[in-house]
Design a protein around this motif. Structure first.
Motif, PDB file in Angstrom:
ATOM      1  N   ASP A  94       0.826  -1.206   0.000  1.00  0.00           N
ATOM      2  CA  ASP A  94       0.000   0.000   0.000  1.00  0.00           C
ATOM      3  C   ASP A  94       0.865   1.263   0.000  1.00  0.00           C
ATOM      4  OD1 ASP A  94      -2.332  -1.492  -0.051  1.00  0.00           O
ATOM      5  OD2 ASP A  94      -2.691  -1.322   2.102  1.00  0.00           O
ATOM      6  N   ALA A  95       1.926   1.261   0.768  1.00  0.00           N
ATOM      7  CA  ALA A  95       2.826   2.414   0.805  1.00  0.00           C
ATOM      8  C   ALA A  95       3.518   2.591  -0.545  1.00  0.00           C
ATOM      9  CB  ALA A  95       3.850   2.249   1.922  1.00  0.00           C
ATOM     10  N   ALA A  96       3.925   1.476  -1.169  1.00  0.00           N
ATOM     11  CA  ALA A  96       4.562   1.543  -2.486  1.00  0.00           C
ATOM     12  C   ALA A  96       3.592   2.094  -3.529  1.00  0.00           C
ATOM     13  CB  ALA A  96       5.065   0.163  -2.898  1.00  0.00           C
ATOM     14  N   VAL A  97       2.346   1.644  -3.484  1.00  0.00           N
ATOM     15  CA  VAL A  97       1.323   2.129  -4.420  1.00  0.00           C
ATOM     16  C   VAL A  97       1.070   3.618  -4.201  1.00  0.00           C
ATOM     17  CG1 VAL A  97      -1.128   1.955  -5.006  1.00  0.00           C
ATOM     18  CG2 VAL A  97       0.261  -0.112  -4.821  1.00  0.00           C
ATOM     19  N   SER A  98       1.097   4.064  -2.964  1.00  0.00           N
ATOM     20  CA  SER A  98       0.906   5.483  -2.672  1.00  0.00           C
ATOM     21  C   SER A  98       2.010   6.328  -3.310  1.00  0.00           C
ATOM     22  CB  SER A  98       0.869   5.697  -1.157  1.00  0.00           C
ATOM     23  OG  SER A  98       0.731   7.058  -0.854  1.00  0.00           O
ATOM     24  N   TRP A  99       3.261   5.867  -3.204  1.00  0.00           N
ATOM     25  CA  TRP A  99       4.368   6.579  -3.853  1.00  0.00           C
ATOM     26  C   TRP A  99       4.230   6.534  -5.373  1.00  0.00           C
ATOM     27  CZ3 TRP A  99       7.013  10.142  -1.732  1.00  0.00           C
ATOM     28  CH2 TRP A  99       7.324  10.098  -0.375  1.00  0.00           C
ATOM     29  N   ALA A 100       3.808   5.408  -5.913  1.00  0.00           N
ATOM     30  CA  ALA A 100       3.621   5.288  -7.365  1.00  0.00           C
ATOM     31  C   ALA A 100       2.542   6.253  -7.848  1.00  0.00           C
ATOM     32  CB  ALA A 100       3.265   3.856  -7.737  1.00  0.00           C
ATOM     33  N   ALA A 101       1.488   6.414  -7.060  1.00  0.00           N
ATOM     34  CA  ALA A 101       0.415   7.344  -7.423  1.00  0.00           C
ATOM     35  C   ALA A 101       0.950   8.773  -7.482  1.00  0.00           C
ATOM     36  CB  ALA A 101      -0.740   7.237  -6.430  1.00  0.00           C
ATOM     37  N   LYS A 102       1.823   9.134  -6.535  1.00  0.00           N
ATOM     38  CA  LYS A 102       2.422  10.469  -6.549  1.00  0.00           C
ATOM     39  C   LYS A 102       3.301  10.660  -7.784  1.00  0.00           C
ATOM     40  CE  LYS A 102       2.439  11.205  -1.577  1.00  0.00           C
ATOM     41  NZ  LYS A 102       3.217  11.611  -0.416  1.00  0.00           N
ATOM     42  N   ALA A 103       4.081   9.646  -8.120  1.00  0.00           N
ATOM     43  CA  ALA A 103       4.946   9.724  -9.309  1.00  0.00           C
ATOM     44  C   ALA A 103       4.104   9.831 -10.571  1.00  0.00           C
ATOM     45  CB  ALA A 103       5.857   8.498  -9.384  1.00  0.00           C
ATOM     46  N   SER A 104       3.052   9.037 -10.659  1.00  0.00           N
ATOM     47  CA  SER A 104       2.176   9.044 -11.825  1.00  0.00           C
ATOM     48  C   SER A 104       1.549  10.417 -12.025  1.00  0.00           C
ATOM     49  CB  SER A 104       1.091   7.976 -11.668  1.00  0.00           C
ATOM     50  OG  SER A 104       0.208   7.990 -12.764  1.00  0.00           O
ATOM     51  N   LYS A 105       1.063  11.001 -10.937  1.00  0.00           N
ATOM     52  CA  LYS A 105       0.425  12.314 -11.004  1.00  0.00           C
ATOM     53  C   LYS A 105       1.442  13.381 -11.411  1.00  0.00           C
ATOM     54  CE  LYS A 105      -3.281  14.792 -10.148  1.00  0.00           C
ATOM     55  NZ  LYS A 105      -4.454  14.665 -10.995  1.00  0.00           N
ATOM     56  N   ALA A 106       2.614  13.358 -10.784  1.00  0.00           N
ATOM     57  CA  ALA A 106       3.627  14.381 -11.039  1.00  0.00           C
ATOM     58  C   ALA A 106       4.175  14.320 -12.457  1.00  0.00           C
ATOM     59  CB  ALA A 106       4.770  14.245 -10.039  1.00  0.00           C
ATOM     60  N   LEU A 107       4.407  13.097 -12.958  1.00  0.00           N
ATOM     61  CA  LEU A 107       5.088  12.941 -14.241  1.00  0.00           C
ATOM     62  C   LEU A 107       4.158  12.604 -15.397  1.00  0.00           C
ATOM     63  CD1 LEU A 107       8.181  11.096 -12.813  1.00  0.00           C
ATOM     64  CD2 LEU A 107       8.025  13.488 -13.536  1.00  0.00           C
ATOM     65  N   GLY A 108       2.868  12.437 -15.115  1.00  0.00           N
ATOM     66  CA  GLY A 108       1.921  12.154 -16.187  1.00  0.00           C
ATOM     67  C   GLY A 108       2.204  10.850 -16.906  1.00  0.00           C
ATOM     68  N   SER A 109       2.541   9.823 -16.149  1.00  0.00           N
ATOM     69  CA  SER A 109       2.888   8.528 -16.726  1.00  0.00           C
ATOM     70  C   SER A 109       2.343   7.407 -15.849  1.00  0.00           C
ATOM     71  CB  SER A 109       4.415   8.392 -16.812  1.00  0.00           C
ATOM     72  OG  SER A 109       4.786   7.138 -17.313  1.00  0.00           O
ATOM     73  N   ARG A 110       2.078   6.275 -16.479  1.00  0.00           N
ATOM     74  CA  ARG A 110       1.733   5.099 -15.684  1.00  0.00           C
ATOM     75  C   ARG A 110       2.992   4.628 -14.958  1.00  0.00           C
ATOM     76  NH1 ARG A 110       0.656   1.082 -19.663  1.00  0.00           N
ATOM     77  NH2 ARG A 110       1.946   2.439 -20.904  1.00  0.00           N
ATOM     78  N   ILE A 111       2.813   4.051 -13.789  1.00  0.00           N
ATOM     79  CA  ILE A 111       3.929   3.548 -12.993  1.00  0.00           C
ATOM     80  C   ILE A 111       3.616   2.115 -12.584  1.00  0.00           C
ATOM     81  CG2 ILE A 111       5.302   3.847 -10.885  1.00  0.00           C
ATOM     82  CD1 ILE A 111       5.600   6.196 -12.869  1.00  0.00           C
ATOM     83  N   GLU A 112       4.547   1.216 -12.823  1.00  0.00           N
ATOM     84  CA  GLU A 112       4.393  -0.174 -12.399  1.00  0.00           C
ATOM     85  C   GLU A 112       5.074  -0.352 -11.050  1.00  0.00           C
ATOM     86  OE1 GLU A 112       5.192  -4.720 -13.968  1.00  0.00           O
ATOM     87  OE2 GLU A 112       6.538  -3.147 -14.641  1.00  0.00           O
ATOM     88  N   VAL A 113       4.439  -1.104 -10.157  1.00  0.00           N
ATOM     89  CA  VAL A 113       4.971  -1.383  -8.821  1.00  0.00           C
ATOM     90  C   VAL A 113       5.230  -2.876  -8.715  1.00  0.00           C
ATOM     91  CG1 VAL A 113       4.476  -1.318  -6.336  1.00  0.00           C
ATOM     92  CG2 VAL A 113       3.643   0.518  -7.838  1.00  0.00           C
ATOM     93  N   ARG A 114       6.463  -3.239  -8.382  1.00  0.00           N
ATOM     94  CA  ARG A 114       6.812  -4.656  -8.183  1.00  0.00           C
ATOM     95  C   ARG A 114       7.757  -4.781  -7.005  1.00  0.00           C
ATOM     96  NH1 ARG A 114       8.754  -7.165 -13.745  1.00  0.00           N
ATOM     97  NH2 ARG A 114       8.683  -9.040 -12.486  1.00  0.00           N
ATOM     98  N   ALA A 115       7.454  -5.737  -6.144  1.00  0.00           N
ATOM     99  CA  ALA A 115       8.318  -5.993  -4.985  1.00  0.00           C
ATOM    100  C   ALA A 115       9.517  -6.840  -5.414  1.00  0.00           C
ATOM    101  CB  ALA A 115       7.533  -6.726  -3.896  1.00  0.00           C
ATOM    102  N   PHE A 116      10.642  -6.595  -4.770  1.00  0.00           N
ATOM    103  CA  PHE A 116      11.790  -7.472  -4.953  1.00  0.00           C
ATOM    104  C   PHE A 116      11.553  -8.750  -4.172  1.00  0.00           C
ATOM    105  CE2 PHE A 116      13.706  -3.504  -6.206  1.00  0.00           C
ATOM    106  CZ  PHE A 116      14.614  -3.876  -7.185  1.00  0.00           C
ATOM    107  N   GLN A 117      11.992  -9.853  -4.706  1.00  0.00           N
ATOM    108  CA  GLN A 117      11.847 -11.118  -3.994  1.00  0.00           C
ATOM    109  C   GLN A 117      12.795 -11.141  -2.802  1.00  0.00           C
ATOM    110  OE1 GLN A 117      11.562 -14.820  -6.222  1.00  0.00           O
ATOM    111  NE2 GLN A 117      11.514 -13.619  -8.120  1.00  0.00           N
ATOM    112  N   GLU A 118      12.353 -11.796  -1.761  1.00  0.00           N
ATOM    113  CA  GLU A 118      13.190 -11.956  -0.577  1.00  0.00           C
ATOM    114  C   GLU A 118      13.515 -13.429  -0.417  1.00  0.00           C
ATOM    115  OE1 GLU A 118      11.224 -10.077   2.718  1.00  0.00           O
ATOM    116  OE2 GLU A 118      11.035  -8.182   1.634  1.00  0.00           O
ATOM    117  N   ILE A 119      14.707 -13.709   0.027  1.00  0.00           N
ATOM    118  CA  ILE A 119      15.119 -15.103   0.234  1.00  0.00           C
ATOM    119  C   ILE A 119      14.331 -15.675   1.403  1.00  0.00           C
ATOM    120  CG2 ILE A 119      17.047 -16.618   0.847  1.00  0.00           C
ATOM    121  CD1 ILE A 119      18.882 -14.533  -0.497  1.00  0.00           C
ATOM    122  N   PRO A 120      13.656 -16.821   1.188  1.00  0.00           N
ATOM    123  CA  PRO A 120      12.877 -17.406   2.286  1.00  0.00           C
ATOM    124  C   PRO A 120      13.769 -17.772   3.467  1.00  0.00           C
ATOM    125  CG  PRO A 120      12.425 -18.513   0.192  1.00  0.00           C
ATOM    126  CD  PRO A 120      13.595 -17.603  -0.027  1.00  0.00           C
ATOM    127  N   ALA A 121      13.226 -17.623   4.635  1.00  0.00           N
ATOM    128  CA  ALA A 121      13.978 -17.935   5.865  1.00  0.00           C
ATOM    129  C   ALA A 121      14.075 -19.425   6.079  1.00  0.00           C
ATOM    130  CB  ALA A 121      13.298 -17.281   7.061  1.00  0.00           C
TER     131      ALA A 121
END
Length: 121
Positions: A94-121
């Motif tokens: 949700d926090a990542a999507v919020s930042w993407a929304a700000k970038a999209s609005k500011a730059l007039g572009s679609r923004i893709e959000v993808r998490a980096f994979q984490e090594i399983p414990a």
């Protein structure tokens, strides 16, 4: 916290670069981009940001066999390509999507959000 890639697509037919942009348009775009980056930095979420040259400048390296092969072209052909990116570290999607929304609005572009994979414990 999780790291996310926020990526901005560009149209492959156009291949815009800072050198080919109208100077006034470039100045306005850079002001918006820098304001967004400053906000990310101020929040502590920014890990890294950058803009990429177009795919026509790419070299694909293949040394999976015995011989090294270089191709002066991108690995894939696509109608759009990765033009710019931010790596951010935030608590959740949700926090990542919020930042993407700000970038999209500011730059007039679609923004893709993808998490980096984490090594399983």
């Amino acid at each position: 916290m999780t790291q996310y890639l926020l990526s901005m697509p560009h149209d492959s037919a156009e291949e815009p670069t800072m050198a080919t942009m109208d100077p006034a348009e470039l100045k306005a775009t850079m002001a918006l981009a820098l304001a967004f980056i400053e906000e990310l930095q101020g929040s502590g979420a920014l890990v890294f940001a950058g803009g990429l040259h177009p795919p026509s400048t790419a070299v694909t390296v293949d040394h999976t066999g015995d011989d090294l092969a270089l191709a002066d072209e991108p690995y894939t052909q696509a109608p759009e390509y990765l033009g710019g990116l931010w790596v951010i570290e935030v608590p959740d999607r949700d926090a990542a999507v919020s930042w993407a929304a700000k970038a999209s609005k500011a730059l007039g572009s679609r923004i893709e959000v993808r998490a980096f994979q984490e090594i399983p414990a």
